[in-house]
Design a protein around this motif. Structure first.
Motif, mmCIF file in Angstrom:
data_model
loop_
_atom_site.group_PDB
_atom_site.id
_atom_site.type_symbol
_atom_site.label_atom_id
_atom_site.label_comp_id
_atom_site.label_asym_id
_atom_site.label_seq_id
_atom_site.Cartn_x
_atom_site.Cartn_y
_atom_site.Cartn_z
ATOM 1 N N LEU A 212 1.839 -1.003 -12.180
ATOM 2 C CA LEU A 212 3.307 -0.752 -12.042
ATOM 3 C C LEU A 212 3.729 -1.587 -10.847
ATOM 4 C CD1 LEU A 212 6.037 0.608 -13.178
ATOM 5 C CD2 LEU A 212 5.434 2.363 -11.430
ATOM 6 N N ASN A 213 3.174 -1.868 -9.716
ATOM 7 C CA ASN A 213 3.458 -2.537 -8.647
ATOM 8 C C ASN A 213 3.254 -4.129 -9.128
ATOM 9 O OD1 ASN A 213 3.834 -3.398 -5.886
ATOM 10 N ND2 ASN A 213 1.549 -4.183 -6.069
ATOM 11 N N ASN A 214 2.310 -4.375 -9.761
ATOM 12 C CA ASN A 214 2.151 -5.997 -10.204
ATOM 13 C C ASN A 214 3.242 -6.236 -11.077
ATOM 14 O OD1 ASN A 214 -0.105 -6.203 -8.848
ATOM 15 N ND2 ASN A 214 -1.519 -5.708 -10.292
ATOM 16 N N GLU A 215 3.633 -5.337 -12.070
ATOM 17 C CA GLU A 215 4.693 -5.712 -13.042
ATOM 18 C C GLU A 215 6.049 -5.932 -12.283
ATOM 19 O OE1 GLU A 215 4.996 -6.149 -16.382
ATOM 20 O OE2 GLU A 215 2.965 -6.686 -16.083
ATOM 21 N N ALA A 216 6.316 -4.812 -11.434
ATOM 22 C CA ALA A 216 7.706 -4.905 -10.378
ATOM 23 C C ALA A 216 7.677 -6.239 -9.585
ATOM 24 C CB ALA A 216 7.553 -3.782 -9.736
ATOM 25 N N GLN A 217 6.493 -6.564 -9.158
ATOM 26 C CA GLN A 217 6.690 -7.961 -8.328
ATOM 27 C C GLN A 217 6.877 -8.948 -9.269
ATOM 28 O OE1 GLN A 217 3.845 -8.785 -5.383
ATOM 29 N NE2 GLN A 217 3.371 -6.557 -4.984
ATOM 30 N N LYS A 218 6.224 -9.224 -10.395
ATOM 31 C CA LYS A 218 6.603 -10.180 -11.536
ATOM 32 C C LYS A 218 8.168 -10.005 -11.735
ATOM 33 C CE LYS A 218 2.138 -9.802 -13.723
ATOM 34 N NZ LYS A 218 1.529 -9.554 -14.989
ATOM 35 N N LEU A 219 8.543 -8.999 -12.358
ATOM 36 C CA LEU A 219 10.048 -8.863 -12.628
ATOM 37 C C LEU A 219 10.903 -9.443 -11.602
ATOM 38 C CD1 LEU A 219 9.847 -5.712 -14.833
ATOM 39 C CD2 LEU A 219 10.401 -8.292 -15.484
ATOM 40 N N HIS A 220 10.672 -8.674 -10.523
ATOM 41 C CA HIS A 220 11.431 -8.946 -8.997
ATOM 42 C C HIS A 220 11.272 -10.635 -8.785
ATOM 43 C CE1 HIS A 220 12.384 -9.500 -4.698
ATOM 44 N NE2 HIS A 220 13.210 -8.408 -5.120
ATOM 45 N N LYS A 221 10.306 -11.167 -9.068
ATOM 46 C CA LYS A 221 10.350 -12.714 -8.834
ATOM 47 C C LYS A 221 11.246 -13.508 -9.768
ATOM 48 C CE LYS A 221 6.249 -13.971 -7.702
ATOM 49 N NZ LYS A 221 4.646 -14.386 -7.714
ATOM 50 N N GLU B 105 0.764 -1.395 0.010
ATOM 51 C CA GLU B 105 -0.044 0.076 -0.047
ATOM 52 C C GLU B 105 0.755 1.203 0.115
ATOM 53 O OE1 GLU B 105 -2.546 -0.426 3.408
ATOM 54 O OE2 GLU B 105 -3.823 -2.270 2.413
ATOM 55 N N LYS B 106 1.826 1.183 0.695
ATOM 56 C CA LYS B 106 2.922 2.359 0.783
ATOM 57 C C LYS B 106 3.698 2.629 -0.539
ATOM 58 C CE LYS B 106 3.884 4.161 5.182
ATOM 59 N NZ LYS B 106 3.826 5.527 5.484
ATOM 60 N N ILE B 107 4.067 1.554 -1.283
ATOM 61 C CA ILE B 107 4.501 1.601 -2.475
ATOM 62 C C ILE B 107 3.559 2.124 -3.461
ATOM 63 C CG2 ILE B 107 5.276 0.181 -4.586
ATOM 64 C CD1 ILE B 107 6.618 -1.448 -2.214
ATOM 65 N N ILE B 108 2.383 1.745 -3.486
ATOM 66 C CA ILE B 108 1.198 2.357 -4.486
ATOM 67 C C ILE B 108 1.113 3.733 -4.216
ATOM 68 C CG2 ILE B 108 -1.219 2.072 -5.121
ATOM 69 C CD1 ILE B 108 -0.911 -1.030 -4.786
ATOM 70 N N LYS B 109 0.868 4.078 -2.836
ATOM 71 C CA LYS B 109 0.909 5.609 -2.527
ATOM 72 C C LYS B 109 1.940 6.400 -3.094
ATOM 73 C CE LYS B 109 -2.454 5.087 1.309
ATOM 74 N NZ LYS B 109 -2.579 5.095 2.919
ATOM 75 N N PHE B 110 3.131 5.921 -2.886
ATOM 76 C CA PHE B 110 4.284 6.641 -3.701
ATOM 77 C C PHE B 110 4.107 6.716 -4.883
ATOM 78 C CE2 PHE B 110 8.454 5.529 -5.875
ATOM 79 C CZ PHE B 110 8.821 6.887 -5.517
ATOM 80 N N ASP C 22 4.051 10.803 -5.625
ATOM 81 C CA ASP C 22 5.455 11.192 -6.078
ATOM 82 C C ASP C 22 5.673 10.944 -7.781
ATOM 83 O OD1 ASP C 22 6.300 12.197 -3.655
ATOM 84 O OD2 ASP C 22 6.954 10.234 -3.138
ATOM 85 N N LEU C 23 5.059 9.978 -8.359
ATOM 86 C CA LEU C 23 5.230 9.676 -9.839
ATOM 87 C C LEU C 23 3.902 10.051 -10.637
ATOM 88 C CD1 LEU C 23 6.852 6.065 -9.760
ATOM 89 C CD2 LEU C 23 7.901 8.427 -9.672
ATOM 90 N N ASN C 24 3.050 10.790 -9.874
ATOM 91 C CA ASN C 24 1.828 11.365 -10.492
ATOM 92 C C ASN C 24 0.940 10.319 -11.434
ATOM 93 O OD1 ASN C 24 2.242 13.936 -9.178
ATOM 94 N ND2 ASN C 24 3.783 14.269 -10.686
ATOM 95 N N LEU C 25 0.938 9.196 -10.780
ATOM 96 C CA LEU C 25 0.161 7.832 -11.613
ATOM 97 C C LEU C 25 -0.974 8.032 -10.962
ATOM 98 C CD1 LEU C 25 2.821 5.343 -11.773
ATOM 99 C CD2 LEU C 25 2.327 6.916 -13.724
ATOM 100 N N SER C 26 -1.870 7.509 -11.841
ATOM 101 C CA SER C 26 -3.346 6.904 -11.462
ATOM 102 C C SER C 26 -3.283 5.683 -10.768
ATOM 103 C CB SER C 26 -4.413 6.876 -12.842
ATOM 104 O OG SER C 26 -3.894 5.898 -13.326
ATOM 105 N N LYS C 27 -4.373 5.571 -9.758
ATOM 106 C CA LYS C 27 -4.341 4.463 -9.119
ATOM 107 C C LYS C 27 -4.449 3.196 -10.032
ATOM 108 C CE LYS C 27 -5.828 2.571 -5.015
ATOM 109 N NZ LYS C 27 -5.239 2.565 -3.653
ATOM 110 N N GLU C 28 -4.897 3.070 -10.792
ATOM 111 C CA GLU C 28 -4.867 1.932 -11.861
ATOM 112 C C GLU C 28 -3.448 1.537 -12.271
ATOM 113 O OE1 GLU C 28 -7.122 4.620 -12.492
ATOM 114 O OE2 GLU C 28 -8.724 3.340 -11.485
ATOM 115 N N LYS C 29 -2.861 2.659 -12.892
ATOM 116 C CA LYS C 29 -1.407 2.642 -13.372
ATOM 117 C C LYS C 29 -0.459 2.312 -12.083
ATOM 118 C CE LYS C 29 -1.707 5.543 -17.324
ATOM 119 N NZ LYS C 29 -1.068 6.902 -18.048
ATOM 120 N N ALA C 30 -0.642 2.693 -10.812
ATOM 121 C CA ALA C 30 0.240 2.401 -9.736
ATOM 122 C C ALA C 30 0.066 0.940 -9.475
ATOM 123 C CB ALA C 30 -0.198 3.172 -8.626
ATOM 124 N N ILE C 31 -1.246 0.419 -9.560
ATOM 125 C CA ILE C 31 -1.354 -0.973 -9.027
ATOM 126 C C ILE C 31 -0.716 -1.808 -10.414
ATOM 127 C CG2 ILE C 31 -2.891 -2.748 -9.109
ATOM 128 C CD1 ILE C 31 -4.823 -0.476 -7.551
#
Length: 143
Positions: A66-75, A46-51, A55-64
């Motif tokens: 980005l978070n999902n993509e980052a988690q997939k790539l991180h894995k 939740e903190k990452i999505i709020k960031f 700070d990156l001026n993304l919509s809620k959908e784009k933030a979510i």
């Protein structure tokens, strides 16, 4: 033979394109901090999505997304070198310090900073060529 060479070079260029987004590189670094204690907690996500939103001026959908993509790539990532390199090439010192500040906030999201989280933030700040004083300053400022 030529097909094999084309396939190799095409794969290499696809990897470069996948990392070309600086926001995605930052997201993967933050996911790495969150995962350094071997679990990603909901409050940290939740903190990452709020960031991303603030700070990156993304919509809620784009933030979510980005978070999902980052988690997939991180894995699927065993080395953060290409992400660190991208950040070093594109971020100013102030932007790097802001990223470390956010990393501290994410580590504190669950009201405890695990020793592994602190170690990971320290290593990332060193890889971003920030000195120890900057590391400590951001640790204090993140409270």
């Amino acid at each position: 033979m030529f097909k094999l060479l084309k396939k190799i070079f095409k794969k290499d260029s696809q990897e470069k394109e996948a990392v070309s987004d600086i926001n995605l590189a930052s997201a993967i670094i933050l996911i790495e901090v969150s995962y350094s204690d071997f679990e990603i907690k909901t409050v940290e996500i939740e903190k990452i999505i709020k960031f991303f939103e603030k700070d990156l001026n993304l919509s809620k959908e784009k933030a979510i997304w980005l978070n999902n993509e980052a988690q997939k790539l991180h894995k699927d990532t065993n080395c953060l070198r290409k992400y660190i390199k991208l950040i070093n090439e594109n971020y100013t010192k102030e932007e790097k310090m802001k990223l470390i500040n956010i990393a501290w906030k994410i580590a504190r999201a669950d009201n405890e900073v695990d020793k592994y989280e602190e170690h990971r933030i320290r290593k990332i700040s060193e890889l971003l060529y920030l000195n120890h004083a900057d590391f400590i300053k951001e640790k204090i400022d993140s409270n």
